[in-house]
Design a protein around this motif. Sequence first.
Motif, PDB file in Angstrom:
ATOM      1  N   CYS A 135       0.842  -1.201   0.000  1.00 12.73           N
ATOM      2  CA  CYS A 135       0.000   0.000   0.000  1.00 12.73           C
ATOM      3  C   CYS A 135       0.873   1.245   0.000  1.00 12.73           C
ATOM      4  O   CYS A 135       1.804   1.346   0.803  1.00 12.73           O
ATOM      5  N   VAL A 136       0.583   2.140  -0.894  1.00  9.98           N
ATOM      6  CA  VAL A 136       1.206   3.464  -0.875  1.00  9.98           C
ATOM      7  C   VAL A 136       0.090   4.494  -0.970  1.00  9.98           C
ATOM      8  O   VAL A 136      -0.987   4.221  -1.498  1.00  9.98           O
ATOM      9  N   ASN A 137       0.345   5.668  -0.460  1.00  6.75           N
ATOM     10  CA  ASN A 137      -0.644   6.735  -0.554  1.00  6.75           C
ATOM     11  C   ASN A 137      -0.811   7.166  -2.007  1.00  6.75           C
ATOM     12  O   ASN A 137       0.164   7.305  -2.728  1.00  6.75           O
ATOM     13  N   ASN A 138      -2.058   7.373  -2.414  1.00  6.92           N
ATOM     14  CA  ASN A 138      -2.271   7.851  -3.778  1.00  6.92           C
ATOM     15  C   ASN A 138      -1.909   9.335  -3.863  1.00  6.92           C
ATOM     16  O   ASN A 138      -1.760  10.024  -2.852  1.00  6.92           O
ATOM     17  N   GLU A 139      -1.756   9.818  -5.078  1.00  7.42           N
ATOM     18  CA  GLU A 139      -1.290  11.184  -5.284  1.00  7.42           C
ATOM     19  C   GLU A 139      -2.250  12.209  -4.701  1.00  7.42           C
ATOM     20  O   GLU A 139      -1.839  13.250  -4.179  1.00  7.42           O
ATOM     21  N   ALA A 140      -3.543  11.913  -4.761  1.00  3.75           N
ATOM     22  CA  ALA A 140      -4.543  12.867  -4.268  1.00  3.75           C
ATOM     23  C   ALA A 140      -4.413  13.104  -2.777  1.00  3.75           C
ATOM     24  O   ALA A 140      -4.792  14.169  -2.275  1.00  3.75           O
ATOM     25  N   TYR A 141      -3.847  12.147  -2.057  1.00  5.53           N
ATOM     26  CA  TYR A 141      -3.734  12.277  -0.607  1.00  5.53           C
ATOM     27  C   TYR A 141      -2.887  13.482  -0.210  1.00  5.53           C
ATOM     28  O   TYR A 141      -3.083  14.070   0.847  1.00  5.53           O
ATOM     29  N   TYR A 142      -1.943  13.873  -1.084  1.00  8.96           N
ATOM     30  CA  TYR A 142      -1.062  14.997  -0.775  1.00  8.96           C
ATOM     31  C   TYR A 142      -1.520  16.310  -1.407  1.00  8.96           C
ATOM     32  O   TYR A 142      -1.109  17.378  -0.969  1.00  8.96           O
ATOM     33  N   ASP A 143      -2.388  16.229  -2.427  1.00  6.64           N
ATOM     34  CA  ASP A 143      -2.736  17.422  -3.179  1.00  6.64           C
ATOM     35  C   ASP A 143      -4.200  17.825  -3.076  1.00  6.64           C
ATOM     36  O   ASP A 143      -4.531  19.002  -3.151  1.00  6.64           O
ATOM     37  N   ASP A 144      -5.082  16.851  -2.929  1.00 11.80           N
ATOM     38  CA  ASP A 144      -6.519  17.128  -2.940  1.00 11.80           C
ATOM     39  C   ASP A 144      -6.926  17.893  -1.678  1.00 11.80           C
ATOM     40  O   ASP A 144      -6.597  17.473  -0.563  1.00 11.80           O
ATOM     41  N   PRO A 145      -7.651  18.995  -1.811  1.00 13.31           N
ATOM     42  CA  PRO A 145      -8.083  19.768  -0.628  1.00 13.31           C
ATOM     43  C   PRO A 145      -8.920  18.948   0.348  1.00 13.31           C
ATOM     44  O   PRO A 145      -8.864  19.173   1.561  1.00 13.31           O
ATOM     45  N   ILE A 146      -9.698  17.996  -0.174  1.00 13.93           N
ATOM     46  CA  ILE A 146     -10.525  17.157   0.711  1.00 13.93           C
ATOM     47  C   ILE A 146      -9.639  16.295   1.593  1.00 13.93           C
ATOM     48  O   ILE A 146      -9.865  16.179   2.806  1.00 13.93           O
ATOM     49  N   TRP A 147      -8.620  15.669   1.006  1.00  9.95           N
ATOM     50  CA  TRP A 147      -7.707  14.842   1.786  1.00  9.95           C
ATOM     51  C   TRP A 147      -6.891  15.693   2.758  1.00  9.95           C
ATOM     52  O   TRP A 147      -6.635  15.268   3.904  1.00  9.95           O
ATOM     53  N   ILE A 148      -6.490  16.871   2.332  1.00  8.46           N
ATOM     54  CA  ILE A 148      -5.741  17.759   3.231  1.00  8.46           C
ATOM     55  C   ILE A 148      -6.606  18.138   4.428  1.00  8.46           C
ATOM     56  O   ILE A 148      -6.153  18.135   5.584  1.00  8.46           O
ATOM     57  N   GLY A 149      -7.883  18.443   4.166  1.00  7.24           N
ATOM     58  CA  GLY A 149      -8.801  18.747   5.254  1.00  7.24           C
ATOM     59  C   GLY A 149      -9.030  17.548   6.161  1.00  7.24           C
ATOM     60  O   GLY A 149      -9.123  17.692   7.388  1.00  7.24           O
ATOM     61  N   PHE A 150      -9.101  16.356   5.563  1.00  9.59           N
ATOM     62  CA  PHE A 150      -9.298  15.144   6.360  1.00  9.59           C
ATOM     63  C   PHE A 150      -8.094  14.885   7.270  1.00  9.59           C
ATOM     64  O   PHE A 150      -8.265  14.474   8.427  1.00  9.59           O
ATOM     65  N   LYS A 151      -6.895  15.137   6.757  1.00  4.60           N
ATOM     66  CA  LYS A 151      -5.697  14.959   7.585  1.00  4.60           C
ATOM     67  C   LYS A 151      -5.714  15.907   8.782  1.00  4.60           C
ATOM     68  O   LYS A 151      -5.355  15.519   9.898  1.00  4.60           O
ATOM     69  N   ARG A 152      -6.120  17.140   8.548  1.00  2.00           N
ATOM     70  CA  ARG A 152      -6.202  18.095   9.655  1.00  2.00           C
ATOM     71  C   ARG A 152      -7.268  17.674  10.656  1.00  2.00           C
ATOM     72  O   ARG A 152      -7.074  17.785  11.878  1.00  2.00           O
ATOM     73  N   PHE A 153      -8.390  17.176  10.145  1.00  6.05           N
ATOM     74  CA  PHE A 153      -9.459  16.681  11.017  1.00  6.05           C
ATOM     75  C   PHE A 153      -8.967  15.506  11.859  1.00  6.05           C
ATOM     76  O   PHE A 153      -9.263  15.427  13.061  1.00  6.05           O
ATOM     77  N   GLU A 154      -8.189  14.600  11.246  1.00 10.65           N
ATOM     78  CA  GLU A 154      -7.630  13.468  11.982  1.00 10.65           C
ATOM     79  C   GLU A 154      -6.709  13.924  13.103  1.00 10.65           C
ATOM     80  O   GLU A 154      -6.752  13.386  14.215  1.00 10.65           O
ATOM     81  N   LYS A 155      -5.877  14.897  12.811  1.00 10.72           N
ATOM     82  CA  LYS A 155      -4.937  15.381  13.825  1.00 10.72           C
ATOM     83  C   LYS A 155      -5.662  16.007  15.011  1.00 10.72           C
ATOM     84  O   LYS A 155      -5.242  15.850  16.159  1.00 10.72           O
TER      85      LYS A 155
END
Length: 399
Positions: A242-262
């Motif tokens: 498993c590797v992170n897909n490209e959207a995980y680093y660039d997509d605003p939704i994923w960026i927001g989800f990472k902040r929500f997780e933290k």
Amino acid sequence: MKKRGMKSVTECPPEQDGRHNSREMSSYVGLILSSHQEEDIILRRAMSAPGGKVRICENTSSKIVMRHYEQHKVIDLSSQKMYRPIQLVRNIFYVAIAVIGLPVNSLALVILFRGKCGISSCTACYLVAMATADLLYVILEVTLYRINEYYFPVNFLDMTAVCKITSVLRRATADCSVWFTVTFTFDRFVAICCQKLKMKYCTKKIATAVLSTTGILTCFKNIPTYFRFESYQIFNNVEWLCVNNEAYYDDPIWIGFKRFEKILTPMLPFALILLINALTVRQILVASQARKRLQDQSKGQNSSDPEMESRRKSIILLFTISSGFILLWLCYLFVYFNTFDPLFDKNSKSIFQCVAYMLRDINCCTNTFIYVATLSKFREKFTSTLMLPFKQTIHCKHQ
């Protein structure tokens, strides 16, 4: 073999007698230590680093990824003198956690589930939930992830489909373990400080509802993690790793989800536990002063108070569990938010990350020992159960 998502790849450094040449390794990260290790070998972040290159060394035994950065970004592990001792300690450490954590948490779960441990049914409900979360954490995080990563070659657990599911389960279990501690802390706060609310809130029915809701919400929260990964390579039409897909680093939704997780884990639980314990201490000090005044007014009378004794046990249990959680997760918090960078040199950062994850993971074994130390009836049942095989052996020898 088909590889996906590779941008800048060169061959691995030359090997001598099965080991990578130390000169060639002088500017490589030899092993992913943090879980940014947990984020399943962060290839894409390395690839997108300014001036960066990635070297992929397909070593099925150790699953090593070599990452080449600009000179000022390199963590130099070629001089293994500093790193090897902590690597050895870490590998032994996780085996010890599995060997101790599996039977100890299982035994604690059985004893608490049977009841009659000198605690209320409400408190027992929370302790059973925490013991269950700790047991699942030892199975999923320590055994199926850490030990599999350090000791075994690529196997079915590294298939992309399995890897995605176990990643979701690992994170859900960690979240449950954290938030069950928060709910228990709040329950004890109500029991100690809110006497009117205590009769309605501190019941087995409410505890079951709170824990069920918390578990369901944390599982739902981690469902997006499944879609965060893609396969690293395809071999014989089977997707592996498993590797992170490209959207995980660039997509605003994923960026927001990472902040929500933290925020959700571990920042908010940390803040809530500190706040609730501070309020509890404040209330205890106020109650102690009031009780002291009453004792001064009733000198010569027997001041034995079963309610105060029960409250004292609850306070000890609450503070030991909460303080253990805070102390063991504190270093991980620094790693998670990258606040330790100015404090260490390049090699020390890797060692600090390794120690931080070890401290966080040992939290799954500490609660049972806290129960043994603070709950007398639980301690009696725990020790008698441990001694049972020896008693039976001695009894058989005498017959």
